[in-house]
Write a protein that holds these residues in place. Sequence first.
Motif, PDB file in Angstrom:
ATOM      1  N   ILE A 134      16.052 -38.982  41.456  1.00 11.04           N
ATOM      2  CA  ILE A 134      14.648 -38.711  41.116  1.00 11.04           C
ATOM      3  C   ILE A 134      14.517 -38.434  39.623  1.00 11.04           C
ATOM      4  N   GLY A 135      15.492 -37.715  39.062  1.00 12.63           N
ATOM      5  CA  GLY A 135      15.446 -37.368  37.643  1.00 12.63           C
ATOM      6  C   GLY A 135      15.384 -38.568  36.727  1.00 12.63           C
ATOM      7  N   MET A 136      15.892 -39.726  37.196  1.00 14.03           N
ATOM      8  CA  MET A 136      15.864 -40.943  36.380  1.00 14.03           C
ATOM      9  C   MET A 136      14.450 -41.428  36.114  1.00 14.03           C
ATOM     10  N   PHE A 137      13.519 -41.033  36.972  1.00 12.95           N
ATOM     11  CA  PHE A 137      12.168 -41.583  36.891  1.00 12.95           C
ATOM     12  C   PHE A 137      11.148 -40.637  36.263  1.00 12.95           C
ATOM     13  N   THR A 138      11.620 -39.474  35.773  1.00 10.57           N
ATOM     14  CA  THR A 138      10.664 -38.533  35.176  1.00 10.57           C
ATOM     15  C   THR A 138       9.975 -39.138  33.957  1.00 10.57           C
ATOM     16  N   GLY A 139      10.650 -40.072  33.281  1.00  7.89           N
ATOM     17  CA  GLY A 139      10.073 -40.707  32.098  1.00  7.89           C
ATOM     18  C   GLY A 139       8.840 -41.529  32.388  1.00  7.89           C
ATOM     19  N   TYR A 140       8.585 -41.804  33.679  1.00  4.58           N
ATOM     20  CA  TYR A 140       7.400 -42.572  34.037  1.00  4.58           C
ATOM     21  C   TYR A 140       6.161 -41.709  34.261  1.00  4.58           C
ATOM     22  N   PHE A 141       6.372 -40.424  34.577  1.00  7.40           N
ATOM     23  CA  PHE A 141       5.180 -39.626  34.885  1.00  7.40           C
ATOM     24  C   PHE A 141       5.138 -38.261  34.212  1.00  7.40           C
ATOM     25  N   LEU A 142       6.210 -37.854  33.511  1.00  3.39           N
ATOM     26  CA  LEU A 142       6.186 -36.585  32.782  1.00  3.39           C
ATOM     27  C   LEU A 142       6.354 -36.888  31.289  1.00  3.39           C
ATOM     28  N   ASN A 143       5.238 -37.077  30.620  1.00  3.36           N
ATOM     29  CA  ASN A 143       5.272 -37.515  29.228  1.00  3.36           C
ATOM     30  C   ASN A 143       4.435 -36.603  28.330  1.00  3.36           C
ATOM     31  N   PRO A 144       5.108 -35.795  27.510  1.00  2.00           N
ATOM     32  CA  PRO A 144       4.379 -34.863  26.648  1.00  2.00           C
ATOM     33  C   PRO A 144       3.592 -35.565  25.547  1.00  2.00           C
ATOM     34  N   THR A 145       2.574 -34.887  25.064  1.00  4.14           N
ATOM     35  CA  THR A 145       1.811 -35.349  23.901  1.00  4.14           C
ATOM     36  C   THR A 145       1.819 -34.237  22.853  1.00  4.14           C
ATOM     37  N   TYR A 146       1.679 -34.629  21.591  1.00  2.00           N
ATOM     38  CA  TYR A 146       1.714 -33.700  20.468  1.00  2.00           C
ATOM     39  C   TYR A 146       0.523 -33.985  19.556  1.00  2.00           C
ATOM     40  N   THR A 147      -0.070 -32.917  19.027  1.00  2.00           N
ATOM     41  CA  THR A 147      -1.204 -33.056  18.122  1.00  2.00           C
ATOM     42  C   THR A 147      -0.837 -32.538  16.740  1.00  2.00           C
ATOM     43  N   VAL A 148      -1.187 -33.321  15.719  1.00  2.00           N
ATOM     44  CA  VAL A 148      -1.018 -32.893  14.324  1.00  2.00           C
ATOM     45  C   VAL A 148      -2.360 -32.385  13.837  1.00  2.00           C
ATOM     46  N   ARG A 149      -2.403 -31.087  13.550  1.00  2.00           N
ATOM     47  CA  ARG A 149      -3.655 -30.441  13.149  1.00  2.00           C
ATOM     48  C   ARG A 149      -3.533 -29.917  11.719  1.00  2.00           C
ATOM     49  N   GLY A 150      -4.554 -30.154  10.909  1.00  2.00           N
ATOM     50  CA  GLY A 150      -4.560 -29.680   9.531  1.00  2.00           C
ATOM     51  C   GLY A 150      -4.963 -28.221   9.440  1.00  2.00           C
ATOM     52  N   ASP A 152      -7.340 -27.277   7.971  1.00  2.00           N
ATOM     53  CA  ASP A 152      -8.802 -27.301   8.055  1.00  2.00           C
ATOM     54  C   ASP A 152      -9.290 -27.292   9.506  1.00  2.00           C
ATOM     55  N   GLY A 153      -8.341 -27.283  10.456  1.00  2.00           N
ATOM     56  CA  GLY A 153      -8.703 -27.223  11.873  1.00  2.00           C
ATOM     57  C   GLY A 153      -8.956 -28.571  12.512  1.00  2.00           C
ATOM     58  N   LYS A 154      -8.867 -29.653  11.734  1.00  2.00           N
ATOM     59  CA  LYS A 154      -9.127 -30.999  12.268  1.00  2.00           C
ATOM     60  C   LYS A 154      -7.854 -31.604  12.862  1.00  2.00           C
ATOM     61  N   ASP A 155      -8.019 -32.423  13.902  1.00  2.00           N
ATOM     62  CA  ASP A 155      -6.902 -33.152  14.498  1.00  2.00           C
ATOM     63  C   ASP A 155      -6.751 -34.492  13.786  1.00  2.00           C
ATOM     64  N   TYR A 156      -5.576 -34.720  13.202  1.00  2.00           N
ATOM     65  CA  TYR A 156      -5.357 -35.932  12.404  1.00  2.00           C
ATOM     66  C   TYR A 156      -4.573 -37.008  13.151  1.00  2.00           C
ATOM     67  N   PHE A 157      -3.575 -36.598  13.921  1.00  2.00           N
ATOM     68  CA  PHE A 157      -2.738 -37.563  14.636  1.00  2.00           C
ATOM     69  C   PHE A 157      -2.486 -37.086  16.059  1.00  2.00           C
ATOM     70  N   LYS A 158      -2.212 -38.065  16.928  1.00  2.00           N
ATOM     71  CA  LYS A 158      -1.799 -37.767  18.298  1.00  2.00           C
ATOM     72  C   LYS A 158      -0.574 -38.619  18.606  1.00  2.00           C
ATOM     73  N   LEU A 159       0.504 -37.950  19.016  1.00  2.00           N
ATOM     74  CA  LEU A 159       1.751 -38.628  19.373  1.00  2.00           C
ATOM     75  C   LEU A 159       1.958 -38.503  20.878  1.00  2.00           C
ATOM     76  N   LYS A 160       2.207 -39.627  21.540  1.00  2.00           N
ATOM     77  CA  LYS A 160       2.382 -39.626  22.986  1.00  2.00           C
ATOM     78  C   LYS A 160       3.731 -40.243  23.345  1.00  2.00           C
ATOM     79  N   LYS A 161       4.434 -39.601  24.277  1.00  2.00           N
ATOM     80  CA  LYS A 161       5.614 -40.219  24.858  1.00  2.00           C
ATOM     81  C   LYS A 161       5.114 -41.177  25.923  1.00  2.00           C
ATOM     82  N   MET A 162       5.513 -42.442  25.831  1.00  2.00           N
ATOM     83  CA  MET A 162       4.997 -43.456  26.736  1.00  2.00           C
ATOM     84  C   MET A 162       5.885 -43.584  27.975  1.00  2.00           C
TER      85      MET A 162
END
Length: 201
Positions: A134-150, A152-162
């Motif tokens: 089961i652990g082999m398939f976590t990459g298909y449905f457990l994918n974190p995302t990251y936000t780059v925030r300045g 100034d409080g604005k969100d500039y980038f979004k990085l997603k694990k596909m």
Amino acid sequence: MALNNLNYPLDFKFKLTTLASDFNITDKNGNAVAYVRQKMFKLKEDVVVFENDSKTKELFRIKANQWIDFNASYSLTEIATGKSFGRLARKGMRSIWKSTYDVLDTNDKAKFTITEDKAWVKFLDGMVGEIPVIGMFTGYFLNPTYTVRGIDGKDYFKLKKMPSMFGRRFQLDRMIDIDDEDESLVILSLLMMILLERARG
């Protein structure tokens, strides 16, 4: 500058055929942007960003300031000019539960923060990933995302694990325009962060 005037989203794809943590970066049209190689068997993290996968031209270097990376920071330098863009610093204890990094300029002032959006995704991924088969398939449905925030409080980038079996694909999207120098600073920081996060599992 290799990391400006880019066509987003950018795709980061790790190679499975090398022992090193190598990955290609391509733009939305499939054009090569850079090739990233993490040097093996180093006490301190040492990462080289090449122009492409021929590895003939080095563009940037990312180096750790200490060999224990719990509170390490990573300097970001352009090779041709020796110019520093700043550094990436991990937020120590806060990063154990929810990955958080500061992106600092050349004056050591925080310009951006990279934050994992949902801490429970990594926690669950770590638990389920230990279950045989089961652990082999976590990459298909457990994918974190990251936000780059300045600051100034604005969100500039979004990085997603596909979704992928071995967690080897990431996608970066720019949400609002950004200064060229800051864009290079952020992208170099994200390259290092991806390598650190993959190593953590």
